[in-house]
Write a protein that holds these residues in place. Structure first.
Motif, PDB file in Angstrom:
ATOM      1  N   GLU B  19       0.801  -1.237   0.000  1.00  0.00           N
ATOM      2  CA  GLU B  19       0.000   0.000   0.000  1.00  0.00           C
ATOM      3  C   GLU B  19       0.832   1.285   0.000  1.00  0.00           C
ATOM      4  O   GLU B  19       0.307   2.366  -0.203  1.00  0.00           O
ATOM      5  N   GLN B  20       2.148   1.136   0.242  1.00  0.00           N
ATOM      6  CA  GLN B  20       2.979   2.344   0.178  1.00  0.00           C
ATOM      7  C   GLN B  20       2.982   2.952  -1.216  1.00  0.00           C
ATOM      8  O   GLN B  20       3.304   4.115  -1.390  1.00  0.00           O
ATOM      9  N   PRO B  22       0.908   3.912  -4.540  1.00  0.00           N
ATOM     10  CA  PRO B  22      -0.413   4.031  -5.167  1.00  0.00           C
ATOM     11  C   PRO B  22      -0.401   3.392  -6.547  1.00  0.00           C
ATOM     12  O   PRO B  22       0.650   3.325  -7.187  1.00  0.00           O
ATOM     13  N   VAL B  23      -1.566   2.949  -7.009  1.00  0.00           N
ATOM     14  CA  VAL B  23      -1.680   2.310  -8.321  1.00  0.00           C
ATOM     15  C   VAL B  23      -1.194   3.273  -9.405  1.00  0.00           C
ATOM     16  O   VAL B  23      -1.584   4.434  -9.430  1.00  0.00           O
ATOM     17  N   GLY B  24      -0.336   2.772 -10.292  1.00  0.00           N
ATOM     18  CA  GLY B  24       0.127   3.577 -11.424  1.00  0.00           C
ATOM     19  C   GLY B  24       1.258   4.522 -11.084  1.00  0.00           C
ATOM     20  O   GLY B  24       1.667   5.316 -11.921  1.00  0.00           O
ATOM     21  N   GLU B  25       1.770   4.463  -9.850  1.00  0.00           N
ATOM     22  CA  GLU B  25       2.866   5.348  -9.478  1.00  0.00           C
ATOM     23  C   GLU B  25       4.075   4.538  -9.008  1.00  0.00           C
ATOM     24  O   GLU B  25       4.055   3.303  -8.991  1.00  0.00           O
ATOM     25  N   ARG B  27       7.511   4.520  -6.040  1.00  0.00           N
ATOM     26  CA  ARG B  27       8.111   5.076  -4.831  1.00  0.00           C
ATOM     27  C   ARG B  27       9.552   4.587  -4.766  1.00  0.00           C
ATOM     28  O   ARG B  27       9.864   3.501  -5.246  1.00  0.00           O
TER      29      ARG B  27
END
Lengths: 830, 113
Positions: B19-20, B22-25, B27
């Motif tokens: 969950e760290q 986001p969908v489509g991004e 980190r």
């Protein structure tokens, strides 16, 4: 003997040299059916495919990546059945047994041989070039190959290296100097000639060029010879004759080139200044050995430019393949047109008068960097030098090549008086006139490509490679293609797409989105992209369009946003961000200034800068600190990062200015309050000036307003003064500031709906025409004014200050650092 | 984050919950002294590449992605997320194997040097 057991009966063609000349010769041979006729083998000293040496200066300057300059990738050799020995040096030939001996120990038989060994950087004799061990001293570079260029860039970017000396003030030297200057180095050019580019122009032109080059911050030392490179193990400076030493940590040798003739000499071929060839490019007294390019001497001439090479390659191919055994190369008249260190330079023939009867016409305007000199003999042009303004080059080149009669009023040679101007020039240009000097493409070749079915500019460019060199001829290429197609140029269909990933123009795309009720970027990809494939390059444009169309009905997927829009700040070269709080109309207060000062102090902001839009920019903020900086500022976002409405610049206005005729500051503040944060196809910069003195520069804004006598307001649209300069067109003159707000809003909404993605108003307004805009926006000729006003109002109503997300991050880790360890490259703190 | 070493020298790093990202991004994570950008594609799968753009040091975790490539936010160089190869002529990125464990934690593998 081939592996299949059937002997390959084709004769062997071996080419020594895989540079521009060798590869071009092979292309010309293939174009004449050479692949059926020969088994082709090529030797290349460099371990790569073939690349465009002319473009190395762009690579050095950082305008072009080294990958982008390759002409023929390795697959080209494979596809044409060519055996390429890359990184292998051919060392000598035995011309009696017809074998090539190469550095890898290989012995390769040939039936026909082409030598295209090119040339290398000349190292003028001086002390200290080499270490005691015999290798070139660390910090000395040639400027000839892609490896030279890569090494120079790496060395120049090394932080301890601050000062470079370029030896040679010719074409190559100036390119090297301006490229290194772009990397932030101090640069001095040392030239032994009396003036810069002494091979191409006379002293007066050289003096004008010197001014332009010095204007780039480059030191120029002419009439000065370098006698030694200083430093024991690496470069520490250079010693000049009769001048003080120059300290430096880098030396670039650009003092001319010398033909590579070692192989020819070793092999017993005739060599004077270069390898001697006849009019069929055959090496003198040899039946099966040809030579081409910078390594040849033809009728006493050795050429160091690219254009003669194209002519030679074509003649050579005609003989080698037998396509036209009557073809003859009679030498080239060298006309160069180039951009050197940002200055347009064209030169042909004589530099100055040589006979008493020669006419010499000179125009010099050093402050603009413009110099023109033309030499006329017997009413024919025999030489010209043009600097800083090359508009007449096409006509002059033709007059020079063809010996055309000249206008009686000689001034017409330099300026558009009676001679054909640029526009008529295309039609009247000779068929053989060279349009692209980098790739040697004539007007005829382009016209043939168009007749052959390439009816788009991009298609004709791909087919001929015109415009794929330095790119300076693209405008002319477009004009020639248009002329050849008789106005029937087809638009490249992809050029009309709103975003590259969805094959629809903007209006069709908007209609589909409405019809299908699409509300998110991923839904648009799924419904309308080929194969439902998402496309990274298209995301930002679609996000902007959907937000404009749907306002608060838009489903905002954060991954569709560009990083700036995800974190509401402008990403900088080191991965930090800039923060610009809103300062409506450029009006601020004691409280705001104090708060900004406190925030800058608390967060140790490395750079505080006033922007062109009358605001204060805090630079170097780390991503993870953004929410705290916004909270401490407690001011709304100034939107200095988005494709959106940015700012309204204003002048002092009537309250204080003794000339002011209208309350420009107040109107500016109101306009900014109304349009703050609006998404648009490209950024929007506005201004309001209180009188025609125009201190807020309203004439060069996307929307600019000027108060004129009698309490009236002029509204200009489509102005710009950045990368592009354009004076805005007058949309309307109104009596009431409220009308300014209505018409400006209506214009902005029309632009949002009609403009292509990233199309600034300076392109949009002339494209649709100011008359059309006046009709739609002022006179409501299409009956859509009411709808435009409503749509604008809906967008205005849905405004939310994005910096409020500090309290409620939209995604996990929205403000988490993306460079968790060392940040590279560091931006220096002032 | 925890790291373990397998018999073959490959290191396994547990980077924490999915969950760290986001969908489509993407980190960025500091793993073993290296900077690694992990992306979560819209179709659900994961990709991991070196986090610093080889062109001018841009932060690739801040880039825009689709099913194939990540585009660096600084100068728009694009890189294939599966192979690390640049589609715009820049040098290639290092790629890493990344997957989820049963607890939906991100698990990254770094090969021995």
């Amino acid at each position: 003997m081939s592996r299949s057991g059937v002997p390959d009966a084709r004769p062997r063609l071996v080419v020594i040299g895989n540079g521009m000349a060798g590869a071009r010769a092979v292309e010309e041979i293939i174009a004449r059916g050479g692949t059926e006729q020969f088994r082709i083998t090529m030797f290349g000293d460099e371990p790569y495919g073939n690349y465009n040496r002319i473009m190395l200066s762009h690579v050095l300057a950082g305008d072009e990546d080294d990958g982008a300059i390759f002409l023929n990738p390795l697959s080209w050799y494979r596809d044409n059945g060519i055996t390429l020995h890359a990184g292998v040096r051919a060392e000598r030939i035995d011309r009696f047994t017809k074998h090539v001996f190469s550095s890898d120990g290989r012995v390769t038989p040939y039936d026909t041989l082409i030598i295209a060994t090119g040339s290398r950087s000349h190292m003028p004799p001086m002390e200290g070039l080499y270490t005691p061990g015999g290798s070139v001293k660390h910090g000395i570079f040639g400027f000839r190959t892609i490896d030279d260029t890569r090494k120079m860039v790496a060395y120049a970017q090394h932080e301890h290296h601050r000062h470079a000396v370029v030896i040679g003030g010719g074409l190559l030297g100036l390119e090297a100097a301006s490229g290194l200057r772009r990397h932030g180095l101090e640069v001095d050019v040392v030239h032994s000639g009396g003036h810069l580019m002494s091979a191409q122009m006379g002293p007066e032109g050289g003096a004008v060029l010197r001014r332009s080059v010095q204007g780039l911050g480059i030191g120029v030392h002419t009439g000065s010879r370098t006698t030694a490179v200083l430093g024991t193990d690496k470069v520490a400076g250079v010693r000049l004759r009769d001048r003080p030493d120059i300290e430096c940590d880098m030396v670039v040798m650009a003092a001319g080139i010398r033909p590579n003739v070692d192989l020819a000499v070793l092999s017993g071929l005739p060599v004077e200044r270069a390898i001697v060839v006849d009019d069929s490019l055959r090496v003198q007294d040899e039946d099966d050995v040809y030579a081409v390019g910078e390594c040849v001497q033809h009728r006493g001439q050795v050429y160091g430019l690219v254009a003669p090479l194209w002519e030679q390659a074509a003649v050579l191919a005609n003989h080698v393949t037998g396509a036209d055994t009557g073809a003859a190369y009679l030498g080239s008249r060298t006309a160069t047109k180039l951009k050197v260190a940002g200055v347009e330079v064209a030169s042909m023939g004589l530099q100055g008068p040589e006979l008493e009867t020669d006419e010499h016409i000179v125009f010099s305007e050093p402050s603009r960097g413009v110099f023109k000199s033309i030499v006329v003999r017997d009413n024919k042009m025999v030489g010209a030098t043009l600097l800083g303004d090359s508009r007449k080059v096409a006509f002059l080149t033709q007059a020079f090549d063809r010996g055309l009669p000249l206008p009686e009023e000689r001034l017409g040679l330099m300026f558009d008086l009676g001679t054909p101007g640029q526009e008529v020039g295309v039609a009247e240009l000779d068929d053989d006139a060279q349009v692209c000097n980098c790739n040697g493409v004539s007007k005829r070749a382009l016209a043939d490509a168009v007749k052959g079915g390439c009816t788009t500019v991009a298609g004709a460019m791909d087919a001929t490679r015109a415009g794929k060199g330095c790119g300076s001829c693209k405008l002319l290429v477009g004009q020639v293609v248009e002329w050849a197609a008789g106005g029937a140029v087809e638009d490249d269909p992809a050029a009309s797409y709103y975003v590259p990933g969805i094959p629809l123009d903007k209006q069709a795309l908007m209609a589909e989105i409405r019809k299908r009720g699409l509300r998110s970027v991923s839904a648009v990809f799924q419904a309308l992209a080929p194969g439902g494939r998402e496309d990274a390059k298209s995301k930002m444009g679609l996000a902007s369009l959907l937000k404009m169309m749907l306002a608060d009905q838009y489903i905002d997927e954060r991954d569709a946003r560009f990083i700036n829009d995800r974190v509401h700040a402008n990403v900088q070269r080191d991965g930090t961000f800039s923060v610009v709080p809103q300062m409506k109309g450029g009006v601020t207060s004691v409280q705001q200034l104090r708060r900004i000062a406190d925030v800058a102090e608390k967060h140790k902001v490395p750079l505080i800068k006033l922007t062109g839009g009358q605001r204060i920019d805090l630079l170097g903020i780390r991503k993870e600190d953004l929410p705290q900086v916004w909270a401490d500022l407690d001011m709304p976002s100034g939107y200095a990062y988005g494709k959106s409405f940015r700012t309204v610049k204003t002048c002092v206005g009537q309250d204080f200015c003794r000339y002011g005729t209208g309350d420009s500051t107040r109107l500016g503040v109101e306009l900014e309050s109304r349009f703050q944060g609006l998404e648009s196809p490209a950024k929007l910069k506005l201004a309001v000036s209180g009188c025609p003195r125009n201190c807020a520069e309203s004439l060069v804004k996307d929307v600019g307003v000027v108060a004129v006598e009698g309490g009236r307001w002029e509204i200009y649209v489509g102005g710009a003064a950045g990368a592009h300069i354009r004076k805005g067109d007058l949309l309307a003159t109104v009596d009431d500031p409220e009308d300014v707000k209505v018409l400006a809003g209506r214009f902005i909404q029309y632009y949002r709906e009609q403009a292509n993605w990233l199309e600034r108003t300076y392109a949009f307004v002339p494209r649709v025409g100011i008359d059309h805009l006046r009709a739609v926006i002022v006179d409501d000729a299409e009956g859509i004014a009411g709808r435009l006003d409503e749509a604008m109002q809906a967008s205005v109503d849905s405004y939310v200050d994005p910096w409020r997300e500090r309290d409620d991050p939209q995604t996990p880790g929205q403000f988490r650092t993306s460079l968790p360890l060392t940040v590279l490259p560091q931006v220096p703190v002032r | 984050m925890s790291s373990t070493e397998t018999g073959t020298g490959t290191k396994i790093h547990v980077l924490g919950p999915l969950e760290q990202i986001p969908v489509g991004e993407g980190r960025a994570f500091a793993v073993d002294g290296k900077q690694v950008a992990v992306f979560r594609l819209r179709e659900g799968s994961l990709r991991a590449v070196s986090a610093v753009c080889p062109h001018r040091g841009g932060p690739l975790a801040d880039g825009t992605i689709d099913g194939q490539v990540v585009i660096c936010p600084l100068h728009q160089h694009a890189f294939d997320l599966a192979t690390g190869c640049s589609t715009t002529g820049a040098n290639a990125l290092q790629t890493y194997r990344v997957r989820l464990d049963r607890e939906q934690n991100l698990v990254l593998e770094t090969a021995p040097v």
